[in-house]
Design an enzyme around this catalytic site. Structure first.
Site, PDB file in Angstrom:
ATOM      1  N   ASN A  37       0.926  -1.264  -0.019  1.00  6.76           N
ATOM      2  CA  ASN A  37       0.115  -0.112   0.001  1.00  6.76           C
ATOM      3  C   ASN A  37       0.950   1.295   0.126  1.00  6.76           C
ATOM      4  O   ASN A  37       1.549   1.458   1.001  1.00  6.76           O
ATOM      5  CB  ASN A  37      -0.804  -0.066   1.354  1.00  6.76           C
ATOM      6  CG  ASN A  37      -1.732   1.290   1.435  1.00  6.76           C
ATOM      7  OD1 ASN A  37      -1.926   1.938   0.481  1.00  6.76           O
ATOM      8  ND2 ASN A  37      -2.410   1.364   2.497  1.00  6.76           N
ATOM      9  N   LYS A  89       0.046   4.250  -0.502  1.00 10.49           N
ATOM     10  CA  LYS A  89      -0.506   5.365   0.560  1.00 10.49           C
ATOM     11  C   LYS A  89      -0.363   6.654  -0.630  1.00 10.49           C
ATOM     12  O   LYS A  89      -0.364   6.654  -1.739  1.00 10.49           O
ATOM     13  CB  LYS A  89       0.128   5.569   1.900  1.00 10.49           C
ATOM     14  CG  LYS A  89      -0.298   4.285   2.606  1.00 10.49           C
ATOM     15  CD  LYS A  89      -0.095   4.454   3.984  1.00 10.49           C
ATOM     16  CE  LYS A  89      -0.171   3.207   4.730  1.00 10.49           C
ATOM     17  NZ  LYS A  89      -0.221   3.435   6.245  1.00 10.49           N
ATOM     18  N   HIS A 126      -9.373   1.116   5.146  1.00 10.24           N
ATOM     19  CA  HIS A 126      -8.077   1.298   6.143  1.00 10.24           C
ATOM     20  C   HIS A 126      -8.432   2.339   7.001  1.00 10.24           C
ATOM     21  O   HIS A 126      -9.150   3.228   6.978  1.00 10.24           O
ATOM     22  CB  HIS A 126      -7.195   1.751   4.989  1.00 10.24           C
ATOM     23  CG  HIS A 126      -5.666   1.884   5.421  1.00 10.24           C
ATOM     24  ND1 HIS A 126      -5.212   2.731   6.258  1.00 10.24           N
ATOM     25  CD2 HIS A 126      -4.767   0.929   5.235  1.00 10.24           C
ATOM     26  CE1 HIS A 126      -4.178   2.439   6.547  1.00 10.24           C
ATOM     27  NE2 HIS A 126      -3.577   1.409   6.029  1.00 10.24           N
ATOM     28  N   GLU A 174      -6.618   4.559   8.111  1.00 10.62           N
ATOM     29  CA  GLU A 174      -6.534   5.992   7.720  1.00 10.62           C
ATOM     30  C   GLU A 174      -7.854   6.764   7.020  1.00 10.62           C
ATOM     31  O   GLU A 174      -8.139   7.855   7.306  1.00 10.62           O
ATOM     32  CB  GLU A 174      -5.270   6.135   6.865  1.00 10.62           C
ATOM     33  CG  GLU A 174      -4.173   5.986   7.722  1.00 10.62           C
ATOM     34  CD  GLU A 174      -2.932   5.355   6.777  1.00 10.62           C
ATOM     35  OE1 GLU A 174      -2.842   5.202   5.667  1.00 10.62           O
ATOM     36  OE2 GLU A 174      -1.885   4.994   7.355  1.00 10.62           O
ATOM     37  N   GLU A 187      -5.010  -4.964  10.805  1.00  9.67           N
ATOM     38  CA  GLU A 187      -3.774  -3.853  10.847  1.00  9.67           C
ATOM     39  C   GLU A 187      -4.254  -3.034  12.303  1.00  9.67           C
ATOM     40  O   GLU A 187      -4.977  -2.077  12.445  1.00  9.67           O
ATOM     41  CB  GLU A 187      -3.784  -2.806   9.632  1.00  9.67           C
ATOM     42  CG  GLU A 187      -3.585  -3.490   8.302  1.00  9.67           C
ATOM     43  CD  GLU A 187      -3.246  -2.374   7.429  1.00  9.67           C
ATOM     44  OE1 GLU A 187      -2.191  -2.896   6.938  1.00  9.67           O
ATOM     45  OE2 GLU A 187      -3.583  -1.459   7.269  1.00  9.67           O
ATOM     46  N   GLY A 198       2.748   2.526  10.651  1.00  7.14           N
ATOM     47  CA  GLY A 198       3.751   3.647  10.500  1.00  7.14           C
ATOM     48  C   GLY A 198       4.441   3.845  11.974  1.00  7.14           C
ATOM     49  O   GLY A 198       5.152   5.011  11.792  1.00  7.14           O
ATOM     50  N   SER A 230       3.714  -2.157  10.225  1.00  6.77           N
ATOM     51  CA  SER A 230       5.191  -2.071  10.431  1.00  6.77           C
ATOM     52  C   SER A 230       5.842  -3.305  10.082  1.00  6.77           C
ATOM     53  O   SER A 230       6.757  -3.757  10.752  1.00  6.77           O
ATOM     54  CB  SER A 230       5.645  -1.905  11.949  1.00  6.77           C
ATOM     55  OG  SER A 230       5.106  -0.418  12.257  1.00  6.77           O
TER      56      SER A 230
END
Ligand code: 13P
Length: 251
Positions: A9, A11, A95, A97, A165, A171, A210
Site C-alpha cells: 500500500n 498510500k 483502511h 486512515e 492492521e 507506521g 510495521s
C-alpha cells in the site's frame, strides 16, 4: 490450502515516474516468486502507468479506495467500474486512515465491499483496534463489530481478503508480536466460521503494521497469518521483495 498474499500500500506516495520505476523493479524481482499473489496499490494518479508497467507479469494492481456506485454525480470519487477498466483486480477498503481522517464507518465499508464483489474486484477489508482500545481491553469487541458489520449480507466470502492492521502498529515501527497478531487472526477466523462455516478455512487474513523483511518470517509462521499488507517497507523494491522472499514457499 490458503496461499500467501503480499500487498504493498503506497498510500499518498510516489509521482508517476517514481511509481513506474518502483513497479518495474518489483516486477523484475517478483518473477522468481510463484505460488502466491503479489499486489501493488499505488495512488490513483499512478494506477494507469503502473498498470502498463506490470502488464504480463505476476504482479497485480489494487486501488486504495473506491466509491460504491458505478457512476454519477459524486465529485471527487472513483467508481469500481473505472478501477476494473484501468486494470485493478483488488481494492483496499476501510483502511484505518480512511476511518480516522475521512470518517468512514462500518456501513460505508460494507457498501464498498459488496459493490467491489459485484464488479469482480477482490476487496481487502481492513480492521484493527487503536492503542487506546487495546489498553482498555476491547480489541475483540472492536474487531468483532468491524468484521461482522463490514461483511453484513456478503455471501461471496471466498472472494474477500481480510487485513488485520492494529492502528498502533501502523507506521510506528511497533510491530505486533507474532503471538498478539495470531490471537486476533484466530479470533477473526472464529467469527468467519460462525458466519460462513468451514469456508472460513479458505479465507486469507493478512497482517499489516510495521511489517519489514526482518520481522515477517516470525509472523508468517503463525497458523492464521496468510500474508502481509505493507506500507512503508513497500516503497523500496528491495525491502518489499525481501518480504515476499521471506513469505513465499512458507504458505
Ligand atoms: P506500515 O507498514 O507503514 O506500518 O503501514 C501499514 C499499512 O497501513 C498498510 O496498509
Amino acid at each position: 490450502m490458503r496461499k500467501w498474499i503480499v500487498a504493498g500500500n503506497w498510500k499518498m506516495h510516489n509521482n508517476i515516474a517514481e511509481s513506474i520505476a518502483l513497479a518495474k523493479a518489483i516486477k523484475e524481482g517478483a518473477s522468481d516468486f510463484k505460488g502466491g499473489t503479489i499486489v501493488l496499490a499505488p495512488p490513483f494518479t499512478a494506477l494507469f502507468s503502473v498498470s502498463e508497467a506490470i502488464k504480463g507479469s505476476n504482479v497485480l494492481l489494487a486501488a486504495q479506495n473506491m466509491y460504491y456506485e458505478d457512476k454519477g454525480a459524486f465529485t471527487g470519487e472513483i467508481s469500481p467500474v473505472m478501477l476494473k477498466d484501468i486494470g485493478c483486480s483488488y481494492v483496499i477498503i476501510g483502511h484505518s486512515e480512511r476511518r480516522k481522517y475521512f470518517h468512514e464507518q462500518d456501513n460505508d465499508v460494507n457498501l464498498k465491499v459488496k459493490k467491489a464483489l459485484t464488479v469482480g474486484l477482490t476487496p481487502i477489508m481492513c480492521v484493527g483496534e487503536t492503542d487506546e482500545e487495546r489498553e482498555k481491553g476491547v480489541t475483540q469487541d472492536v474487531v468483532d463489530k468491524q468484521v461482522r458489520q463490514g461483511l453484513s449480507s456478503v455471501d461471496k466470502i471466498d472472494d474477500v481478503v481480510i487485513a488485520y492492521e492494529p492502528v498502533w502498529a501502523i507506521g510506528t515501527g511497533k510491530v505486533a508480536t507474532p503471538a498478539q497478531a495470531q490471537d486476533v487472526h484466530a479470533f477473526i477466523r472464529g467469527i468467519l466460521k460462525d458466519l460462513y462455516g468451514s469456508t472460513a478455512n479458505d479465507i486469507r487474513i493478512l497482517y499489516g503494521g510495521s511489517v519489514t523483511k526482518d520481522n515477517i518470517g516470525d509472523l508468517i509462521a503463525m497458523e492464521d497469518i496468510d500474508g502481509a499488507l505493507v506500507g512503508g517497507a513497500s516503497l523500496k523494491a528491495d525491502g518489499f521483495l525481501g518480504i515476499i522472499e521471506n513469505i513465499s514457499g512458507k504458505k
